[in-house]
Design an enzyme around this catalytic site. Structure first.
Site, PDB file in Angstrom:
ATOM      1  N   TYR A   1       0.920  -1.290  -0.063  1.00 29.12           N
ATOM      2  CA  TYR A   1       0.066   0.108   0.092  1.00 29.12           C
ATOM      3  C   TYR A   1       0.891   1.317   0.037  1.00 29.12           C
ATOM      4  O   TYR A   1       2.070   1.114   0.269  1.00 29.12           O
ATOM      5  CB  TYR A   1      -1.060  -0.018   1.214  1.00 29.12           C
ATOM      6  CG  TYR A   1      -0.386   0.340   2.476  1.00 29.12           C
ATOM      7  CD1 TYR A   1      -0.355   1.515   3.061  1.00 29.12           C
ATOM      8  CD2 TYR A   1       0.254  -0.702   3.183  1.00 29.12           C
ATOM      9  CE1 TYR A   1       0.221   1.759   4.379  1.00 29.12           C
ATOM     10  CE2 TYR A   1       1.101  -0.283   4.503  1.00 29.12           C
ATOM     11  CZ  TYR A   1       1.010   1.134   4.871  1.00 29.12           C
ATOM     12  OH  TYR A   1       1.651   1.404   6.156  1.00 29.12           O
TER      13      TYR A   1
ATOM     14  N   LYS B   1       6.401  -1.980   1.875  1.00 33.21           N
ATOM     15  CA  LYS B   1       5.301  -1.426   2.534  1.00 33.21           C
ATOM     16  C   LYS B   1       4.138  -2.183   2.571  1.00 33.21           C
ATOM     17  O   LYS B   1       3.263  -2.148   1.541  1.00 33.21           O
ATOM     18  CB  LYS B   1       5.242   0.289   1.930  1.00 33.21           C
ATOM     19  CG  LYS B   1       4.167   1.073   2.825  1.00 33.21           C
ATOM     20  CD  LYS B   1       4.048   2.393   2.369  1.00 33.21           C
ATOM     21  CE  LYS B   1       3.207   3.201   3.048  1.00 33.21           C
ATOM     22  NZ  LYS B   1       3.831   3.484   4.273  1.00 33.21           N
TER      23      LYS B   1
ATOM     24  N   GLU C   1      12.974   3.170  13.527  1.00 37.41           N
ATOM     25  CA  GLU C   1      11.980   3.940  13.064  1.00 37.41           C
ATOM     26  C   GLU C   1      10.780   3.960  14.170  1.00 37.41           C
ATOM     27  O   GLU C   1      10.941   3.081  15.186  1.00 37.41           O
ATOM     28  CB  GLU C   1      11.522   3.675  11.466  1.00 37.41           C
ATOM     29  CG  GLU C   1      10.873   2.297  11.321  1.00 37.41           C
ATOM     30  CD  GLU C   1      10.771   1.726  10.252  1.00 37.41           C
ATOM     31  OE1 GLU C   1      10.500   2.870   9.147  1.00 37.41           O
ATOM     32  OE2 GLU C   1      10.418   0.521   9.968  1.00 37.41           O
TER      33      GLU C   1
ATOM     34  N   LEU D   1      11.248   1.292   6.656  1.00 41.50           N
ATOM     35  CA  LEU D   1      10.872   1.721   5.397  1.00 41.50           C
ATOM     36  C   LEU D   1      11.239   3.107   5.076  1.00 41.50           C
ATOM     37  O   LEU D   1      10.891   4.145   5.712  1.00 41.50           O
ATOM     38  CB  LEU D   1       9.201   1.928   5.668  1.00 41.50           C
ATOM     39  CG  LEU D   1       8.364   2.471   4.301  1.00 41.50           C
ATOM     40  CD1 LEU D   1       8.481   1.131   3.080  1.00 41.50           C
ATOM     41  CD2 LEU D   1       6.975   2.508   4.751  1.00 41.50           C
TER      42      LEU D   1
END
Length: 284
Positions: free
Chosen positions: A35, A149, A182, A206
């Site tokens: 996505y 993702k 992250e 990501l």
């Protein structure tokens, strides 16, 4: 009257509430999909090329054949968005491997399912203020393909839940070796004596589209940047901490695990980058 929010599903465009996904869809059953989320500013889709290029890379990484190439996908998203007539929107793009009776092994000729939704931008995102965030750190037990993702986001969901239980806004992942990767839905930056640091865009994170824009803006602002791993201790002792994603842009973090970051206020470098980022979104 509010303009209608729309959904495009496998070639059919409807109002959002009318779209229905198959119970055999592999994204629903297995999280077997990819996505992107794109934000629009005053009828302009910001960063669309980067988002679709990353979608193509994610598809290749999981051996999912997209129904159209990158150019065709960008045109499809633009067409669906224009139909909505929403000025400031969040555009969600999802590609599932397709629908068939539940089986871990997928059919090689399965037709992917394409979903695009266009929704109004939430009111809180219209603020011009640099509202600060608070955060906790959580163990990073995710897989080693975070550069994809994927719609399979259970670890991120649980991290955000832990942040809610702790009464804070953000959850920042830390590996067993003490290194920061992250946040649950954003990239993490720290500022050490005018140097901006962030984790390298490898398989541990990501590589965010906004992250890339911020690194470019740092260069234009003559700010030194370093892409390297940094520890939780460095996070806590940083002069500034901020997080980035395409939805809420750049947000300062002023407290992590109950410890104040810097002087406890949004920092100068963060503010400078946010101002430059908003100028960029206004120009494109």
């Amino acid at each position: 009257m509010s303009l209608a929010e729309l959904a495009y599903l496998n070639g059919e465009l409807t109002e959002l509430h009318s779209a229905m996904v198959s119970i055999d869809d592999r994204a629903f059953l297995f999280g077997d999909g990819i996505y992107e989320v794109v934000r629009s500013y005053d009828r302009r889709l910001f960063g669309l090329d980067g988002h679709i290029d990353r979608l193509v890379r994610s598809a290749a990484a999981i051996e999912l054949k997209l129904p159209v190439d990158a150019v065709g996908f960008k045109e499809l998203v633009r067409t669906v968005y224009k139909k909505s007539e929403i000025t400031d929107a969040l555009v969600y793009i999802q590609v599932s491997r397709g629908a068939e009776p539940r089986n871990h092994l997928f059919s090689l000729d399965l037709k992917p399912a394409v979903l695009i939704t266009v929704r109004h931008l939430p009111d809180y995102l219209f603020s011009d203020h640099m509202d600060p965030l608070t955060a906790i750190t959580v163990p990073d037990g995710r897989w080693d393909m975070c550069h994809i993702k994927s719609t399979s986001l259970l670890a991120n969901i649980l991290a955000k839940h832990k942040a809610r239980e702790a009464g804070v806004d953000e959850a920042i992942f830390v590996r067993r070796n003490g290194l920061v990767t992250e946040a649950y839905a954003s990239n993490v930056f720290i500022v050490q004596e005018e140097t901006v640091l962030t984790h390298p865009a490898d398989n541990r994170i990501l590589g965010g589209i906004t992250r890339g824009f911020v690194l470019d803006l740092c260069a234009k602002q003559d700010l030194r940047t370093v892409e390297r791993e940094f520890s939780r201790d460095e996070l806590l002792s940083a002069g500034e901490v901020f997080v980035t994603n395409s939805v809420y842009e750049i947000r300062p973090v002023v407290r992590v695990d109950g410890q104040q970051i810097g002087d406890g206020q949004p920092g100068r470098v963060t503010g400078m980058l946010l101002q430059a980022y908003r100028a960029l979104t206004a120009d494109q």
